[in-house]
Design a protein around this motif. Sequence first.
Motif, PDB file in Angstrom:
ATOM      1  N   SER A 162      -4.971  -8.240  -6.075  1.00 12.93           N
ATOM      2  CA  SER A 162      -3.823  -7.366  -5.821  1.00 12.93           C
ATOM      3  C   SER A 162      -3.767  -6.275  -6.877  1.00 12.93           C
ATOM      4  O   SER A 162      -3.861  -6.552  -8.077  1.00 12.93           O
ATOM      5  CB  SER A 162      -2.533  -8.190  -5.838  1.00 12.93           C
ATOM      6  N   LYS A 196      -7.570  -7.636  -2.043  1.00 15.65           N
ATOM      7  CA  LYS A 196      -6.928  -7.967  -0.773  1.00 15.65           C
ATOM      8  C   LYS A 196      -5.691  -7.121  -0.490  1.00 15.65           C
ATOM      9  O   LYS A 196      -5.370  -6.858   0.670  1.00 15.65           O
ATOM     10  CB  LYS A 196      -6.532  -9.447  -0.756  1.00 15.65           C
ATOM     11  N   ARG A 197      -4.990  -6.712  -1.554  1.00 15.49           N
ATOM     12  CA  ARG A 197      -3.749  -5.956  -1.372  1.00 15.49           C
ATOM     13  C   ARG A 197      -3.710  -4.788  -2.345  1.00 15.49           C
ATOM     14  O   ARG A 197      -4.007  -4.961  -3.527  1.00 15.49           O
ATOM     15  CB  ARG A 197      -2.530  -6.859  -1.621  1.00 15.49           C
ATOM     16  N   TYR A 232      -1.135  -1.331  -3.422  1.00 14.25           N
ATOM     17  CA  TYR A 232       0.098  -0.561  -3.279  1.00 14.25           C
ATOM     18  C   TYR A 232      -0.029   0.674  -4.159  1.00 14.25           C
ATOM     19  O   TYR A 232      -0.284   0.566  -5.362  1.00 14.25           O
ATOM     20  CB  TYR A 232       1.297  -1.399  -3.714  1.00 14.25           C
ATOM     21  N   GLU A 262      -6.719  -6.626   2.962  1.00 15.24           N
ATOM     22  CA  GLU A 262      -5.876  -7.089   4.055  1.00 15.24           C
ATOM     23  C   GLU A 262      -4.598  -6.273   4.187  1.00 15.24           C
ATOM     24  O   GLU A 262      -4.032  -6.191   5.283  1.00 15.24           O
ATOM     25  CB  GLU A 262      -5.506  -8.567   3.843  1.00 15.24           C
ATOM     26  N   SER A 263      -4.132  -5.677   3.086  1.00 12.68           N
ATOM     27  CA  SER A 263      -2.861  -4.947   3.113  1.00 12.68           C
ATOM     28  C   SER A 263      -2.989  -3.633   2.351  1.00 12.68           C
ATOM     29  O   SER A 263      -3.398  -3.614   1.187  1.00 12.68           O
ATOM     30  CB  SER A 263      -1.753  -5.805   2.492  1.00 12.68           C
TER      31      SER A 263
END
Length: 420
Positions: free
Chosen positions: A179, A204-205, A207, A224-225
């Motif tokens: 992340s 995986k993530r 932001y 994934e995100s």
Amino acid sequence: MECLPVEVIGNILSRVGAARDVVVASATCRKWREAGRNHLRALSFNSADWPVYRELSASRLEILITQTIFQTKGLQSLSISMADVADEFSAAPVIAWLMYTRDSLRSLLHLVRTAPPVNVLERCGRSRLEALVLGFTSISGVEPSYQRFPCLRFLALHSVSVSALDLSLLLSACPLIESFSLVSPDIAMSDSQATMELSSPTLKRIYVEAISLDKFVLDADSLESLHLKNSTLEYFELVGKGGLRHLRFDDVSVIQLDIGDTADYLEVVDVNDFTIVWPKFYQTITRSAKLRRLRLWGVVFDVEDEVLDLETIAVCFPRLSHLSLSYETRDSLVHYGLHGSTMLENVVALELGSTVINDLFTEWVAGLLERCPNLKKLVIHGTISEMKTREECQTLAGFTSSIVRLMRKYINVDVQFEYQ
């Protein structure tokens, strides 16, 4: 309480977290002092927790934090958030905190302004850190072979100054990262490097918030995100093997978006106040036959063919269960958007919004209800001005009455109204 083992008391104090409360609780008796000294695992210094922090000088805060940390053994989580303190901290005590806790620390939140700047990556490299939040500092001269984080799974950078090259090197120095969060960075681009390229096979993530770049390329096979917020990009490309599940854009402008084959497995698309060439965006997401949630909110279309009509939604997304749409309801757009007859069989939750409450909005709501035979919940969003004229009040009353009459046909649907 007297029968509690010191290990249990240490666990209780660790859950308290806030340094001031931990110190007060530890003063209860000798047993609690022992628990705080030998079995405390988490400690937090946050200027938002205690207003007095903001009233103290930096030197006084340095003494308090140093004394508290040095009275512990084996801290696993340390959080120091003093970004809104007026004075900068000295480098020496900050380095002392990091070196004292280095061997046992698993999680570090470091939002501290120091003079001169402290190279946290150098101090914490090759440690067993699993989570690192770093902010209000500069990052330079990253050496992956030396400043390596073999156990790090979560990395967040907030208001940092860093070059695109160093950011790329830092990510490569985290072989297990899953992340990554990047908020309000000051990214320096060299003349020979007009593109920011980030690569991670384990990520995986991600932001990203408040960035402005010409070209951003992300190579992440396991992603994934993806969540972008309050950002402007000329070109964004995602390179991966098709594992993307969640795609979210909040107040984002992208001239050219390329997520390739990663769109094939999307399950959630959430778009709010998004600026893009809409037909190309639709070409991307309409390949997502597994889509379960679709949200197109606060978007403005200039022409009819920019609207994603219900027929396309029903045909391309057969598994869709949650649909949220907020358009500017104009006559031509409403009729175009309701085009077709294919039912949205699996949609059980519907959210509809408009900047204008009028008869067209009512017509649009009615048209959507007819296409959702198994609907269980309807949420209607609207905007109301603070200074309402008599005409506006009458319009709102008429709209409410129309919806009440309409919903008599759908007695099994739970209806909610949310006005701003």
